[in-house]
Design an enzyme around this catalytic site. Structure first.
Site, mmCIF file in Angstrom:
data_model
loop_
_atom_site.group_PDB
_atom_site.id
_atom_site.type_symbol
_atom_site.label_atom_id
_atom_site.label_comp_id
_atom_site.label_asym_id
_atom_site.label_seq_id
_atom_site.Cartn_x
_atom_site.Cartn_y
_atom_site.Cartn_z
ATOM 1 C CE1 TYR A 14 -16.510 30.214 82.930
ATOM 2 C CE2 TYR A 14 -14.556 30.780 81.669
ATOM 3 C CZ TYR A 14 -15.308 29.855 82.350
ATOM 4 O OH TYR A 14 -14.868 28.573 82.468
ATOM 5 C CG HIS A 19 -16.792 34.017 89.593
ATOM 6 N ND1 HIS A 19 -16.886 34.558 90.857
ATOM 7 C CD2 HIS A 19 -15.989 32.935 89.738
ATOM 8 C CE1 HIS A 19 -16.195 33.845 91.710
ATOM 9 N NE2 HIS A 19 -15.633 32.857 91.062
ATOM 10 C CG ASN A 66 -10.376 29.742 91.675
ATOM 11 O OD1 ASN A 66 -11.197 30.613 91.956
ATOM 12 N ND2 ASN A 66 -10.695 28.474 91.578
#
Length: 189
Positions: A14, A19, A66
């Site tokens: 990632y 993000h 999250n």
């Protein structure tokens, strides 16, 4: 006491996704302050120092986006940080790419990491640094897929510039500059 938190996802895959703008921004602030993320506390990688006698902690939650609020809540409790002394860096799909928007407070908007922070700490009254990532050329990609996609090489320079500014804003906050002054200096359209 100041706590600067960059939001992102911990896995290397990632690293260069939209993000992870929060991680990249807080890493730039750490670089400017001469800090390294060497410890793990409260489900986060942290870098700690004292500036003008005040403790300053930079953090990258390792909970995945999250669930960022779990780490932020734990960090705030551990270090006894009030919301006004918390600064959160994150990507914002509601802002055009290359935009930097610093605010004293506000809603979580469409950002799930911010929603979780607001839910966990029970407040929207904390400053934040939003890095715009929306690209009109890529608007056909669903948001969930877009934020986890890799930044295009042709856009590196745009994001490098805005992330440098975000790092400078974080440095100014860590050095004790009030958020209104930071906003005036570093908000970028």
């Amino acid at each position: 006491m100041k706590l600067l938190v960059g939001l992102g996802n911990p896995d290397e895959k990632y690293r260069k996704t939209f993000h992870n703008m929060g991680f990249l921004a807080v890493e730039n602030a750490a670089l400017l302050l001469g800090l390294k993320f060497t410890e793990k506390k409260c489900k986060a990688l942290v870098a700690e120092t004292y500036i003008k006698g005040e403790k300053v902690v930079l953090a990258k939650p390792q909970t995945y986006m999250n669930l960022s609020g779990e780490s932020v809540k734990d960090l705030m409790g551990y270090y006894h940080v009030s919301p006004k002394d918390l600064l959160v860096f994150y990507d914002d799909y509601d802002l055009p790419k290359g935009t930097l928007r610093i605010r004293q407070n506000g809603s979580a908007g469409t950002h799930n990491g911010m929603r979780n922070i607001v839910s966990e700490i029970g407040s929207t009254e904390f400053p934040r640094v939003r890095v715009g990532i929306k690209d009109a050329e890529l608007s056909q990609i669903p948001i969930m897929n877009y934020v986890l996609s890799t930044i295009r090489e042709q856009d590196y320079a745009i994001y490098d510039e805005v992330l440098q500014l975000a790092g400078k804003a974080g440095e100014a906050f860590a050095l004790g500059e009030d958020i209104e002054s930071v906003m005036r200096k570093y908000n970028k359209k």
